[in-house]
Design a protein around this motif. Structure first.
Motif, PDB file in Angstrom:
ATOM      1  N   PRO A  73      44.158  49.285  47.338  1.00  0.00           N
ATOM      2  CA  PRO A  73      44.545  47.866  47.226  1.00  0.00           C
ATOM      3  C   PRO A  73      45.990  47.591  47.614  1.00  0.00           C
ATOM      4  CG  PRO A  73      43.280  48.554  45.309  1.00  0.00           C
ATOM      5  CD  PRO A  73      43.577  49.802  46.088  1.00  0.00           C
ATOM      6  N   LYS A  74      46.853  48.618  47.623  1.00  0.00           N
ATOM      7  CA  LYS A  74      48.274  48.380  47.898  1.00  0.00           C
ATOM      8  C   LYS A  74      48.506  47.790  49.289  1.00  0.00           C
ATOM      9  CE  LYS A  74      49.436  52.969  49.729  1.00  0.00           C
ATOM     10  NZ  LYS A  74      50.259  54.190  49.516  1.00  0.00           N
ATOM     11  N   THR A 104      55.597  36.763  33.745  1.00  0.00           N
ATOM     12  CA  THR A 104      55.238  38.043  33.136  1.00  0.00           C
ATOM     13  C   THR A 104      53.787  37.979  32.681  1.00  0.00           C
ATOM     14  OG1 THR A 104      55.994  37.287  30.958  1.00  0.00           O
ATOM     15  CG2 THR A 104      57.588  38.510  32.322  1.00  0.00           C
ATOM     16  N   GLY A 105      53.229  39.143  32.396  1.00  0.00           N
ATOM     17  CA  GLY A 105      51.876  39.213  31.851  1.00  0.00           C
ATOM     18  C   GLY A 105      50.867  38.556  32.763  1.00  0.00           C
ATOM     19  N   THR A 106      50.072  37.664  32.168  1.00  0.00           N
ATOM     20  CA  THR A 106      49.016  36.999  32.951  1.00  0.00           C
ATOM     21  C   THR A 106      49.586  35.954  33.907  1.00  0.00           C
ATOM     22  OG1 THR A 106      48.708  35.382  31.166  1.00  0.00           O
ATOM     23  CG2 THR A 106      47.295  37.345  31.147  1.00  0.00           C
ATOM     24  N   VAL A 159      43.774  42.126  44.453  1.00  0.00           N
ATOM     25  CA  VAL A 159      44.758  42.120  43.365  1.00  0.00           C
ATOM     26  C   VAL A 159      44.928  40.744  42.739  1.00  0.00           C
ATOM     27  CG1 VAL A 159      46.068  44.079  44.294  1.00  0.00           C
ATOM     28  CG2 VAL A 159      46.641  41.750  45.019  1.00  0.00           C
ATOM     29  N   SER A 160      44.248  39.734  43.258  1.00  0.00           N
ATOM     30  CA  SER A 160      44.405  38.378  42.745  1.00  0.00           C
ATOM     31  C   SER A 160      43.074  37.646  42.815  1.00  0.00           C
ATOM     32  CB  SER A 160      45.465  37.623  43.560  1.00  0.00           C
ATOM     33  OG  SER A 160      45.589  36.292  43.114  1.00  0.00           O
ATOM     34  N   THR A 193      45.796  40.048  38.904  1.00  0.00           N
ATOM     35  CA  THR A 193      44.753  40.359  37.924  1.00  0.00           C
ATOM     36  C   THR A 193      45.268  41.462  37.005  1.00  0.00           C
ATOM     37  OG1 THR A 193      43.811  42.053  39.361  1.00  0.00           O
ATOM     38  CG2 THR A 193      42.962  39.812  39.606  1.00  0.00           C
ATOM     39  N   PRO A 194      44.650  41.669  35.836  1.00  0.00           N
ATOM     40  CA  PRO A 194      45.082  42.771  34.959  1.00  0.00           C
ATOM     41  C   PRO A 194      45.048  44.121  35.668  1.00  0.00           C
ATOM     42  CG  PRO A 194      43.639  41.278  33.763  1.00  0.00           C
ATOM     43  CD  PRO A 194      43.619  40.828  35.191  1.00  0.00           C
ATOM     44  N   GLU A 195      44.043  44.308  36.541  1.00  0.00           N
ATOM     45  CA  GLU A 195      43.934  45.589  37.240  1.00  0.00           C
ATOM     46  C   GLU A 195      45.005  45.748  38.315  1.00  0.00           C
ATOM     47  OE1 GLU A 195      41.532  43.315  37.114  1.00  0.00           O
ATOM     48  OE2 GLU A 195      40.210  44.149  35.552  1.00  0.00           O
ATOM     49  N   GLY A 196      45.557  44.649  38.790  1.00  0.00           N
ATOM     50  CA  GLY A 196      46.525  44.717  39.879  1.00  0.00           C
ATOM     51  C   GLY A 196      47.971  44.652  39.429  1.00  0.00           C
ATOM     52  N   ALA A 197      48.232  44.687  38.131  1.00  0.00           N
ATOM     53  CA  ALA A 197      49.597  44.518  37.627  1.00  0.00           C
ATOM     54  C   ALA A 197      50.558  45.571  38.185  1.00  0.00           C
ATOM     55  CB  ALA A 197      49.594  44.565  36.100  1.00  0.00           C
TER      56      ALA A 197
END
Length: 610
Positions: free
Chosen positions: A28-29, A64-66, A123-124, A170-174
């Motif tokens: 994904p990078k 930050t965060g979400t 990632v989004s 997304t949480p997985e893409g943080a």
């Protein structure tokens, strides 16, 4: 005629995202690379329309965060409302050129397939794009989601020309939105870009790529800026280098720096180079950009003429790539030639470290071979030596065709002070055979194991008569192996026997061995070939009269002991010479050991009884 209806395929866009993530792209990078490539293409298009335009790409991280959001902005050509409808509403459409240009492989842009923006969905969960065309018209907003839905609207305000892309992770893409990670990734992909790339985070602005070095435009200048070039290579490639070779093709459209690896590499090691297309990183694992022999370098290469694959991580294998590969190889050759002429001590050090690669090149290039031959190392009966030393010592250089042949004669040849080169390693026999062509004053000759006997000392006739009975028993014992016994004197004296055979006899042994291990049908075919070669000469077992054991065997012939001793010496010579043994010879070895043990035990019992 029956009527037919026309339908259109339905595409599951979320499924395509999975395909992109798991198959097209390596991870994904690459979404950041895709965004930078789009920005680079937009700046290129505007620079062509407005000569002198100074491009810039800026990335900003907020929240930050979400709420963590990335903004990627460029001051390129932008998109009109018509462009958005044509290119962002149809996956796979290229905004950069027409279909024929795609096939021709010529473009001023990197992007080709109109699918780069889709990588952002890895990632989004939403892509928001604001754009203003430099051609005029209203500013536009485009919002897209992974399910394939999107909205387009005109903005009330007027933006400056260019494009902004907003991504909320997304949480997985943080992890891909971490400031340090983004900073390194921007340098990783855009270190060679000719305009500034900046990152803004928590009120600080970082310029990612410093001023573009002058030698990027003219690699010939690199030689005068050695420390700068080496430091640049260390930052990008992660290794501390000591030598490099500037690269350029005849057209000047592909250039680079070949850094000489500071450690030896295996012939089968992957050849990974970092390649930039239009100054943007396309691949760090390009394996087909250089000739196979150039595995002693790791390269930074920049080009504007090669055609990337759909993933934009490799290049198509076509005539253009073949020409570039050949010309880059020529540039490396020229660099080595320059080193030989002006800094021979540096080339000698390089050859010692990367001898295998230098030999691979020398096999292909006679002129290069002539230039570096004196420093190429070889294994010989006098130790590991450079070819120049060997030529200074001997008028004719003898070499073997295989490692096994070398092992068979090594000890004997060394004891006779006979120089023999081990030609069994990759490239070595080819180099020895080609040496007279590269160096006309040199003479080489391939040596067969049975030719070593030329250095042996003949036994006088009166002494040979003493061994007549023993030799008659020896020949009888060896007859079934198509071998004959011969008495000679040779060094070392602790070597009792030496087995040699001609090429024809070697072929016959190989056929017989293969026949034993093959199926009945194939064995019969091999058997026929073996029968046709039965006229081949016998092999020879040389008995060393300088050895005390052989002296006892020859001077005390015994109808029972002598044949067994000769057979055991025969199989011992096979093992010492690394010859493959057939079933009959294995049986002789096993039975002979048992019989000698039995005789020893009997003699021991008799001695105790007496």
């Amino acid at each position: 005629m029956a009527s037919s209806n026309e339908y259109r395929f339905q595409v599951n866009l979320s499924g395509m995202i999975q395909i992109l993530s798991n198959h097209l792209y390596s991870s994904p990078k690459v979404f950041l690379r895709e965004l930078m490539q789009n920005a680079t293409d937009a700046i290129t298009a505007r620079s062509e329309a407005e000569p002198g335009h100074r491009g810039e790409v800026s990335v900003e991280l907020t929240g930050t965060g979400t709420e963590l959001t990335m903004t990627v902005q460029d001051n390129g050509i932008g998109l009109t409302e018509a462009d958005i409808h044509e290119f962002l509403a149809m996956i796979g459409q290229s905004s950069k050129r027409g279909r024929q240009a795609l096939l021709d492989g010529e473009t001023s842009f990197i992007g080709r397939f109109g699918i780069g923006l889709l990588s952002c969905f890895m990632v989004s969960n939403e892509i928001v794009m604001l754009t203003q065309s430099a051609k005029g018209g209203p500013s536009m907003e485009w919002r897209g989601k992974p399910d394939g839905t999107y909205t387009i609207r005109r903005l009330d305000t007027s933006l400056s020309p260019g494009t902004k892309v907003y991504l909320r992770c997304t949480p997985e893409g943080a992890a891909y939105f971490d400031a340090e990670y983004v900073k390194e990734s921007l340098f990783y992909y855009g270190a060679l870009l000719p305009y500034p790339v900046t990152l803004q985070h928590e009120g600080q602005r970082h310029v990612i790529n410093a001023e573009s070095p002058a030698w990027l435009a003219n690699p010939g200048l690199a030689a005068g800026r050695k420390s700068e070039v080496l430091a640049f290579g260390q930052r990008l490639l992660g290794e501390r280098f000591e030598e490099f070779i500037p690269l350029t093709t005849a057209s000047g459209r592909t250039a680079g720096i070949a850094y000489v690896l500071p450690h030896a590499v295996n012939l089968n090691a992957k050849r990974s180079h970092r390649v930039y297309l239009k100054r943007m990183l396309v691949s760090e694992k390009a394996e087909n950009i250089l000739p196979d022999w150039a595995f002693f370098v790791k390269c930074l290469i920049w080009t504007d003429e090669l055609q990337p694959t759909a993933s934009r991580e490799h290049f198509y294998e076509n005539d253009q790539l073949e020409q570039v590969r050949s010309e880059l190889g020529d540039a490396i050759r020229a660099g080595l030639a320059n080193m030989a002429a002006n800094h021979p001590e540096r080339l000698q050090k390089l050859i010692r470290l990367h001898a295998l690669s230098m030999k691979a090149l020398a096999v292909q290039d006679q002129q290069f071979y002539a230039m570096v031959h004196r420093w190429l190392p070889f294994e010989t009966t006098r130790g590991h030596r450079e070819l120049g030393e060997l030529l200074d010592e001997e008028e004719t250089l003898y070499y073997t065709g295989s490692v096994d042949e070398y092992r068979q004669i090594h000890h004997v040849a060394a004891a006779q002070s006979m120089l023999v080169v081990n030609g069994g390693y990759i490239y070595d026999s080819d180099l020895m055979a080609a040496l007279p062509l590269a160096v006309p004053s040199a003479h080489t000759e391939q040596l067969q194991p049975d030719e070593v006997s030329m250095k042996f000392i003949d036994v006088p006739p009166h002494e040979r008569d003493r061994y007549y009975d023993a030799l008659r028993l020896a020949d009888a014992a060896l007859q079934r192996f198509r071998c004959r016994a011969e008495v000679k004197g040779f060094k070392p004296s602790d070597l009792p026997v030496l087995f040699t055979l001609s090429k024809e006899t070697s072929t016959l042994r190989a056929l017989e061995k293969a026949s034993e291990e093959s199926t009945d049908l194939f064995s019969s075919v091999l058997g026929s070939l073996s029968t046709a070669m039965n006229s081949a000469g016998y092999s020879t077992l040389y008995l060393n009269v300088s050895n005390p054991v052989i002296q006892r065997v020859l001077t005390s012939p015994d109808p029972q002991m002598t044949p067994l001793a000769i057979e055991m010496l025969y199989v011992n010579a096979l093992m010492m010479g690394h010859y493959a043994m057939n079933r009959q010879e294995h049986a002789v070895l096993n039975q002979g050991i048992i019989r000698f043990i039995d005789w020893g035990l009997q003699a021991n019992t008799k001695d105790k009884g007496e």
